[in-house]
Structures are given as C-alpha cells and as structure tokens.
Design a protein around this motif. Structure first.
Motif, PDB file in Angstrom:
ATOM      1  N   ASP A 504       0.836  -1.206   0.000  1.00 23.87           N
ATOM      2  CA  ASP A 504       0.000   0.000   0.000  1.00 23.87           C
ATOM      3  C   ASP A 504       0.863   1.245   0.000  1.00 23.87           C
ATOM      4  O   ASP A 504       1.842   1.335   0.765  1.00 23.87           O
ATOM      5  CB  ASP A 504      -0.911   0.025   1.229  1.00 23.87           C
ATOM      6  N   ASN A 505       0.491   2.185  -0.845  1.00 20.95           N
ATOM      7  CA  ASN A 505       1.173   3.473  -0.859  1.00 20.95           C
ATOM      8  C   ASN A 505       0.172   4.564  -0.483  1.00 20.95           C
ATOM      9  O   ASN A 505      -0.832   4.756  -1.165  1.00 20.95           O
ATOM     10  CB  ASN A 505       1.767   3.767  -2.232  1.00 20.95           C
ATOM     11  N   HIS A 506       0.460   5.230   0.625  1.00 22.08           N
ATOM     12  CA  HIS A 506      -0.426   6.247   1.180  1.00 22.08           C
ATOM     13  C   HIS A 506       0.231   7.613   1.045  1.00 22.08           C
ATOM     14  O   HIS A 506       1.431   7.755   1.284  1.00 22.08           O
ATOM     15  CB  HIS A 506      -0.716   5.932   2.647  1.00 22.08           C
ATOM     16  N   GLU A 507      -0.564   8.596   0.693  1.00 25.15           N
ATOM     17  CA  GLU A 507      -0.050   9.936   0.430  1.00 25.15           C
ATOM     18  C   GLU A 507       0.683  10.538   1.627  1.00 25.15           C
ATOM     19  O   GLU A 507       1.627  11.316   1.464  1.00 25.15           O
ATOM     20  CB  GLU A 507      -1.223  10.832   0.010  1.00 25.15           C
ATOM     21  N   ILE A 508       0.274  10.164   2.829  1.00 26.03           N
ATOM     22  CA  ILE A 508       0.865  10.768   4.030  1.00 26.03           C
ATOM     23  C   ILE A 508       1.878   9.848   4.693  1.00 26.03           C
ATOM     24  O   ILE A 508       3.007  10.245   4.977  1.00 26.03           O
ATOM     25  CB  ILE A 508      -0.232  11.155   5.046  1.00 26.03           C
ATOM     26  N   TYR A 509       1.512   8.599   4.973  1.00 29.74           N
ATOM     27  CA  TYR A 509       2.423   7.752   5.742  1.00 29.74           C
ATOM     28  C   TYR A 509       3.225   6.780   4.886  1.00 29.74           C
ATOM     29  O   TYR A 509       3.892   5.893   5.402  1.00 29.74           O
ATOM     30  CB  TYR A 509       1.697   7.017   6.866  1.00 29.74           C
ATOM     31  N   GLY A 510       3.199   6.933   3.531  1.00 27.23           N
ATOM     32  CA  GLY A 510       4.134   6.240   2.671  1.00 27.23           C
ATOM     33  C   GLY A 510       3.741   4.823   2.301  1.00 27.23           C
ATOM     34  O   GLY A 510       2.575   4.443   2.324  1.00 27.23           O
ATOM     35  N   PHE A 511       4.772   4.019   1.959  1.00 26.54           N
ATOM     36  CA  PHE A 511       4.570   2.670   1.441  1.00 26.54           C
ATOM     37  C   PHE A 511       4.770   1.638   2.529  1.00 26.54           C
ATOM     38  O   PHE A 511       5.694   1.733   3.342  1.00 26.54           O
ATOM     39  CB  PHE A 511       5.543   2.387   0.296  1.00 26.54           C
ATOM     40  N   ASN A 512       3.898   0.628   2.537  1.00 27.88           N
ATOM     41  CA  ASN A 512       4.017  -0.480   3.478  1.00 27.88           C
ATOM     42  C   ASN A 512       3.761  -1.792   2.759  1.00 27.88           C
ATOM     43  O   ASN A 512       2.853  -1.889   1.921  1.00 27.88           O
ATOM     44  CB  ASN A 512       3.025  -0.322   4.636  1.00 27.88           C
ATOM     45  N   PHE A 513       4.561  -2.790   3.112  1.00 23.54           N
ATOM     46  CA  PHE A 513       4.461  -4.122   2.514  1.00 23.54           C
ATOM     47  C   PHE A 513       4.075  -5.115   3.594  1.00 23.54           C
ATOM     48  O   PHE A 513       4.684  -5.139   4.667  1.00 23.54           O
ATOM     49  CB  PHE A 513       5.801  -4.523   1.890  1.00 23.54           C
ATOM     50  N   VAL A 514       3.055  -5.917   3.334  1.00 18.39           N
ATOM     51  CA  VAL A 514       2.536  -6.867   4.318  1.00 18.39           C
ATOM     52  C   VAL A 514       2.524  -8.268   3.703  1.00 18.39           C
ATOM     53  O   VAL A 514       1.770  -8.519   2.754  1.00 18.39           O
ATOM     54  CB  VAL A 514       1.113  -6.478   4.757  1.00 18.39           C
ATOM     55  N   PRO A 515       3.340  -9.203   4.209  1.00 20.79           N
ATOM     56  CA  PRO A 515       3.333 -10.574   3.689  1.00 20.79           C
ATOM     57  C   PRO A 515       2.529 -11.526   4.571  1.00 20.79           C
ATOM     58  O   PRO A 515       2.214 -11.217   5.728  1.00 20.79           O
ATOM     59  CB  PRO A 515       4.819 -10.949   3.727  1.00 20.79           C
ATOM     60  N   LYS A 516       2.217 -12.684   4.004  1.00 16.41           N
ATOM     61  CA  LYS A 516       1.519 -13.729   4.751  1.00 16.41           C
ATOM     62  C   LYS A 516       1.937 -15.082   4.184  1.00 16.41           C
ATOM     63  O   LYS A 516       2.016 -15.257   2.965  1.00 16.41           O
ATOM     64  CB  LYS A 516      -0.003 -13.554   4.616  1.00 16.41           C
TER      65      LYS A 516
END
Length: 822
Positions: A504-516
């Motif tokens: 996910d790339n969010h305009e304020i808090y940036g990019f986050n990667f979530v694996p499972k």
C-alpha cells in the motif's frame, strides 16, 4: 484396401468409444427445505479434487467424467453434507433435485471467502475464521444481528446501550477503535474521517444478511491495510436464491419498536432485484455521565482549591431511531458473469461513547452507490460512499461550555444556545470516499492464484468543525493505492501452501508491505494450519488532521516542535507480526472442534489522544496560526503519536456437540495475555512517569472469557439459551477509566474505584459478570413465525463499556411474515 478400411473403422470406433467414456458427467439442482435454490453449493467427487459449484439457478454440471461409479459430495455452508452414488456410462446423468437440510453443527465442509477472497472449505483456509450462519441470524429475535458476535470465540464483545454493540479482537481496545476492518459485500464500511466501523450507522437490515465471517488477527491482507486486529465481513443474500417478500415487526421494553421489509424477485433468466427497508426506534437506558467543570464563584474566581465539580450531561436525549434501506439490480451476462448495481442508505440518531464523553449523533446519513462485475475469473467494482451530519455534538464539551456561559453572566437561554457550541462542540460532516478495485484469479492444476489492485480517494470535510479544513468547499484529499496477490499450491498428501502479500502506498504515511505465509494439512474431516502474517493499522484522517475544541487536540500529519526544541515525529502506521497454529474439524460425528494459539509482536502503537506539551510549530507552521484558541491554550496540544513494543499471546477454543437429534451445545473459551520490556523506558514509557506499567500498554482486554449455549431446532420450534462470562479487567482510554483501586495515578488523579477521576467518574473495572440470554420461537406455518428473546435474563447490573449505561434486562418479541416466492 478393404483391410485398411476395416482397420480404420475399428480405430474410429475405439476413438468414439473413448470420447464417449470421457464425455460422461452428472447434473442436477440443489435447493434447501423451502425449495429455494442454493447458489455456489459445492459438488465434488469423493476422494478427488474434481468438482464444481451450482449456478444462479442452483444447477450444476460436472463433466467430463470417465465411466464408472462414484460418490458425490454435495455441501453448502450451514447445511448438512450429502453423499450420493452415481454411475456414469458415457452420458450426462441427471440426478434431479437435491435438497440440503440445515446443519446444527458447524461442519467441516462449510465454504468461506474471507480468508483468501475465493471460495474454500472453512477447515482449509489458512486463517482463524468464525461464521455466523443465515440460520443463526434468522432465528435471532432482534433487529441487530451484531448481537450474535457475543457468541463468537476470540471476539471481545461490548454492549454500550440498547442498540449499540461493538467488537474488538485480541486486545488494545479503545473508545475510538479503528483497528478492526468492517466489510459489507466487499465494500469498506467505515467512516471516512475517523475510520470507525459504521456499526449502528450501517445500511443492511437483518433479513438481508446471508452470513457474517469473522477473521481473528491480521490474516485478511487481501482486503485492506487496516485489517489489523481482525475483519468482520458481512455478506448479503443474492435475490436469485432468496426470492420472496418478508415483513418483520418487533417490539420490546425501552419503548423499542421495529419494522423491516425485504423483497427479492427474479424477473427472468437475466434480471433480478431486491429492495430492503427498516425503521427502528426506542429509548436508551437511563444514565447521565458525569462532566467535571472548573466553576467560578460570584466574583469570577475559581472554586475552592480549583476542584472540579461534577454535573450531568446537558439536555441529554435518550431517544434513538434508525432508518435504513437498500436496493440492488442483478443482470446475468451469461452463466458465469454478473453485473450488480446497488445503493444503500441510512439516517441514524443515538448516543455514542467516545474517548472524551459521549457524542449525540443527530441525523447522521450514510449512502453508498456501487457498480460491480463478477465472473469466474474476474472481479471489478467501483463505489462511492458519503457521510453527512450537521447537528451531531460532543455532549461533554457542550455541557462545559454551557456552565462557562452561566459563570460569564449569560442567561440560561443564552448559555444553551450558540454559546454552548462555541468551543467547537458541534461536529459537521460532508465527506466522500471513492473506491475502485479489479481482481483476476485462476486455477491451473494444483496451483491457484489471485492478483488485484485497489484505489481509494478520501475527500474529508467537516465544514471547519473538527478537522483542519476551513469550510464546506475545503476538502482534505488523500489518495492511496494498493496491490495484492495470493498463490496456493496443493502439494499432495493433504498439504496446501499459501503465500500472499499486500503493498500500500499512502499519500501521508508512505509505502508499506505486508506478507503472509501459511501451510494447511488436511486430515479426515479437518485440517491443521500454521500461519505467519503481518498487518498494519494506519492513522485515520482524524489522527492526521483533527482540530477539536479550538485546537486543543490537533492531528499529527506533520509532527510538532515543543517549546524546548524537542521534535515530536509525525504519526506513522502501527505494525503487527502474528504467528498462529490451529486445528478445525470434526473430531467425531457429533463433535466439531476449533482451536488456535497465537503469538503477536506489536510495535509503534497508535496512541489515544495524549498531551505532548506546549508546542511552537505544527510541521513548519507556527502553532499560533493553527490553534484557534491559542489565546487560551498558549500552544498546549494534545495529539496522537507512535510508541512502544508489546508481545501478546493467547489461545481460543470452540466446541460444538450434538447432544440429540435437534439439540446442540456450543462452548467457547479465550485466553489473552501480554509481556512488555519494563526496562525499555525510551520506547515503552508512554506517559513518561519513569516506569512501564499497564498505563503505558493499555491492553484493555480480559484475560479469560467463555460462553456456553444450548440450541434447539426441529423445524417448528427453535430456541437457545446462552451464558457468557467475562473476567474483570481494567480499562483506560484517554479521558475514560474503569478500574479497581490500586497504587497508580491516571491523568494526575489516584486510581480509586467508585470515585471521580480527572475527567470522568470511575465506576470500577469492566467485565466481572455472568450474562444469560434466552430466545424462543415457533414457525406457525410457512408464512408466520413468532419469536422472542430476553437479554440479561436475570437483570444483573453490569457495565460493559465506558461512557455507557449499566445494561439492564432487555426483552423483545417479533412476528415475521414470509410470503415466499413470487
């Protein structure tokens, strides 16, 4: 030549015979006891992976199948599985109509979609999923299906009034909890600015709910970035498999009256539609929260020793009412593809608990407009959500401002007027959200996969009342995009592996990667699973751009500079890693077992609103230019920050046992605990008092809880009795406190039960109660059903949540009129 012709003829006959043997198959129609077709019922050949599902008319065809005798397994969620022998001999065999009977047990063949966004057996999904079936919902004599969440293992259920219920999963609850993602038919069902679940603001009526799937923990990565503690996925009925008209009329104490209507109709092979509507009203339990105010004497001086006096909430209105409805139009492009257009709306007035007292929700309107395409391999949707209110207000702040006006010499009428809202006690909202999603899935042999992308644009507008916008034309716009994927492979010998991701790339808090990652081992009538997953809880727009009570509370999208030069970092995401092991399946013909154990590592908590001190700048802007009441507060700011690392662990156990032909018993138990590094003051000493304790961690969950129920259903009579026990626990959430007396100080005041805290009254810890609910019903005939229930049968006095009344006995009766198919 003749010889060759003879050989060719023989060869052609062999090929024809082979093709005939391979072109056999089986077909049929699957319905329930009411002769309603079941869409998506599973048909498979026992002992193989060969199978199919029923279409929108309940029909299925399974081919090609080689000649021979086979055992078919036919199943559908909430119904008993049927085995049927069939012999194939070069043709399609029609086995006619197969009628499935409702199941009293949660059988291992139930089909769910929430674990991986595709249909799979409940036991084979790599997540802990609980299912509330359509049968349970149908036999609940209440307008609120959310009450059934109290009977789900692993869920921390609270009732904050007659109509308002809420859930949390695996700790860290608050009066403003946005860490559990709520989905309705694939749409986000959360408020735009606060991120809170719709709850009582929802647009779905009980009669239109097919089932509710609850995922425990951060194992719903494919749905969105905020499925941190868990996911509640409500799935509504397809009008093609649920035709007919249903009226429901109900009444109860607390002046409760409800009327609901659902009509669904299949017009022809291409078109179908449904419409729903509800009006419910009543009166909340009698309760007035304490509001503590610094009063002035006749000379304009503070009261003795600056002690705050307690007053009841101003002009408290205990009446509530809800209007909600929806409409959907289904168009079948072919047997495998549908286009669905839908709308839903609600208008709600009720009392809602918050971190700083209660809000009077007044005519809060929710609307959504959705267009969806669904086929065997493709899924796409676009939808818009709107939120609107003009008269909602914070009762606590309005009460304080009223008495400030009285102390300033205003008349009672003047103090109750606009003066009482002058410190931004009134909340307005005119926000919008736009969402779009596309997904592709396929299966090749033992390998299946799904990939998708999502886009979201939030346009938050508070008309300058509680956000850092200025007027009705000033929107806070935030864009975010996400991509996800999941792959599954069946290794053989009952093993299945799953790998998934979300970015996910969010305009304020940036990019986050979530694996499972997960692995499932299927055994007879059950499966073991081992899962590793990550999740995030993202700051809400309120966290980032809040502007409450003249700027005393400001959002933290840009960080702050304190008067001594110390920097307060802007708020980022909260992160969690989860390890889970579990088993789900039929231990015997009469016993179903569902057990799991987990270990979570949580860090960078999203704090409740907290005072950070006197500030000089918000980002690069002087505080004096941001804080409307700078002349009063002088830059003193309360905001939201990240802090700490805590490890949590626990286990959940669920048992369903068939005592007799029509009687089942269900039992659930949950244990939850945590550990924290008490020597790590830098990260874990949230309140900066030099020690790490429960006031820093704010777990806000009971260690132990269990429920036990007895259910009866014979086709005519149905009933249940359910007992729930919740262990006593302390609860702290910003202004709110519910705790036993102990050697601690919270917000500057010693923690003493049944006495005033700094900003509110401490009635003592939550939980510590046993609650008994009773429900009974009778199907008079195919048209009429009478039912009734008593919640809190023995009228035990207990309080489930802060800023909420003590819950007394509730009773209601309901008449349901089912006019059947049209």
């Amino acid at each position: 030549m003749k010889k060759y012709f003879t050989l060719l003829s023989i060869l052609m006959l062999c090929v024809a015979a082979t093709l005939q043997a391979q072109n056999g198959g089986v077909k049929g129609t699957i319905t329930d006891q009411a002769n309603d077709v079941l869409i998506g019922a599973n048909v498979s050949i026992k002992g193989t992976t060969t199978g199919t599902t029923s279409d929108t008319d309940g029909n299925f065809t399974l081919s090609p199948i080689d000649n021979g005798t086979y055992t078919l397994l036919i199943s559908y969620i909430g119904y008993e599985e049927i085995e049927k022998s069939v012999t194939i001999s070069g043709a399609i065999v029609d086995i006619g109509t197969i009628t499935l009977n409702p199941s009293l047990l949660f059988l291992s063949n139930q089909i769910v979609v929430s674990g991986s966004r595709r249909a799979e057996k409940l036991t084979e999904t790599p997540a802990t999923i609980q299912v509330i079936s359509s049968k349970q919902i149908e036999e609940l004599p209440s307008f609120n299906p959310g009450e059934l969440l109290s009977r789900v293992k692993g869920v921390e259920y609270v009732r904050s009034g007659v109509a308002a219920t809420g859930v949390n999963i695996r700790g860290f609850n608050s009066n403003f909890n946005a860490k559990n993602l709520q989905i309705n038919d694939g749409r986000y069902a959360t408020l735009i600015a606060t991120g809170l679940p719709f709850g009582p603001l929802g647009t779905i009526i009980k009669e239109d709910v097919d089932r509710i799937e609850v995922i425990l923990g951060p194992n719903a990565a494919l749905y969105g970035p905020n499925a941190h503690n868990g996911l509640v996925n409500t799935i509504t009925k397809d009008p093609r498999s649920s035709e007919g008209t249903t009226f429901a009329l109900g009444a109860g104490n607390q002046s409760m009256v409800t009327a609901r209507l659902r009509h669904a109709q299949k017009i022809n092979d291409k078109w179908a539609f449904k419409v729903t509507g509800e009006y419910t009203k009543g009166e909340e339990f009698e309760f007035a929260d304490s509001v503590y105010i610094d009063r002035l004497d006749a000379n304009g001086n503070p009261g003795p020793d600056g002690v705050k006096e307690g007053y009841e909430e101003l002009e408290l209105d205990n009446d509530f009412n809800f209007m909600r409805g929806s409409a959907a139009l289904y168009y079948s492009l072919n047997d495998d593809a549908d286009i669905i257009a839908s709308w839903g709306g609600s208008n709600s007035t009720y009392l809602a608990p918050t971190n700083v007292g209660r809000n009077q929700i007044v005519d809060w309107k929710i609307n959504y407009y959705s267009l969806k395409y669904a086929s065997t391999h493709f899924f796409a949707q676009a939808y818009m959500t709107t939120s609107k209110t003009d008269d909602t207000y914070a009762i606590d702040e309005r009460t304080k401002q009223y008495y400030r006006g009285i102390d300033a010499g205003l008349s009672d009428a003047e103090a109750r007027g606009e003066q009482s809202y002058s410190s931004a006690a009134k909340f307005k909202d005119a926000s919008q959200r736009y969402n779009a999603e596309v997904q592709y899935n396929n299966e090749v042999g033992n390998f299946s996969y799904a990939v998708g992308a999502q886009w979201q644009r939030d346009l938050a507008n508070s008309k300058g009342t509680y956000l850092l916008d200025t007027d009705e034309n000033d929107y806070i716009q935030i864009d975010q995009t996400g991509v996800y994927g999941q792959a599954e492979y069946k290794f053989g010998s009952g093993f299945k592996g799953t790998a998934a991701f979300r970015g996910d790339n969010h305009e304020i808090y940036g990019f986050n990667f979530v694996p499972k990652l997960g692995i499932v081992k299927t055994v007879k009538d059950g499966a073991f699973r081992l899962t590793y997953g990550q999740g995030i809880a993202a700051p809400t727009i309120l966290n980032m751009y809040g502007n409450l009570f003249g700027g005393l509370i400001l959002g933290n999208s840009d960080g702050f500079t304190l008067a001594d030069g110390t920097k307060v970092e802007k708020q980022g995401v909260e992160k969690i890693q989860s390890y889970e092991i579990g088993y789900k399946g039929q231990a015997s013909k009469k016993l179903f077992v569902d057990a799991n154990a987990y270990y979570n590592i949580s860090e960078d908590f999203l704090s409740p609103v907290t005072v950070v001190g006197v500030t000089t700048e918000r980002g690069s802007v002087p505080t004096s230019q941001v804080q409307a009441a700078y002349g009063i507060y002088g830059g003193l700011v309360a905001t939201y920050v990240n802090f700490g690392q805590v490890n949590t662990y626990g286990f959940d156990l669920g048992l369903n046992y068939q005592l007799a032909k029509h009687v089942t018993m269900n039992f659930n138990y949950s244990y939850f605990n945590y550990s924290v590094d008490e020597d790590n003051l830098e990260e874990n000493d949230f309140n900066k008092d030099g020690v790490v304790n429960k006031l820093d961690v704010l777990v806000n969950a009971p260690k132990n809880k269990f429920g036990i129920g007895i259910n009866y259903s014979d086709g005519k009579f149905f009933g249940n009795i359910f007992t729930r026990w919740v262990e006593e626990y302390d609860y702290f959430s910003s202004y709110q406190i519910a705790a036993k007396t102990q050697d601690l100080t919270y917000r500057g005041t010693p923690v003493v039960e049944n006495s005033r805290s700094t900003d509110t009254y401490n009635y003592g810890p939550l939980g510590g109660f046993v609650n008994v609910d009773l429900g009974l019903g009778y199907h008079i005939n195919d048209t009429f059903t009478m039912s009734g229930q008593i919640t809190n049968l023995f009228d035990a006095e207990f309080r489930e949540f802060t800023a909420s009344p003590f819950i007394g006995r509730l009773y209601s009766v309901e008449l349901k009129i089912n006019l059947g198919k049209k």
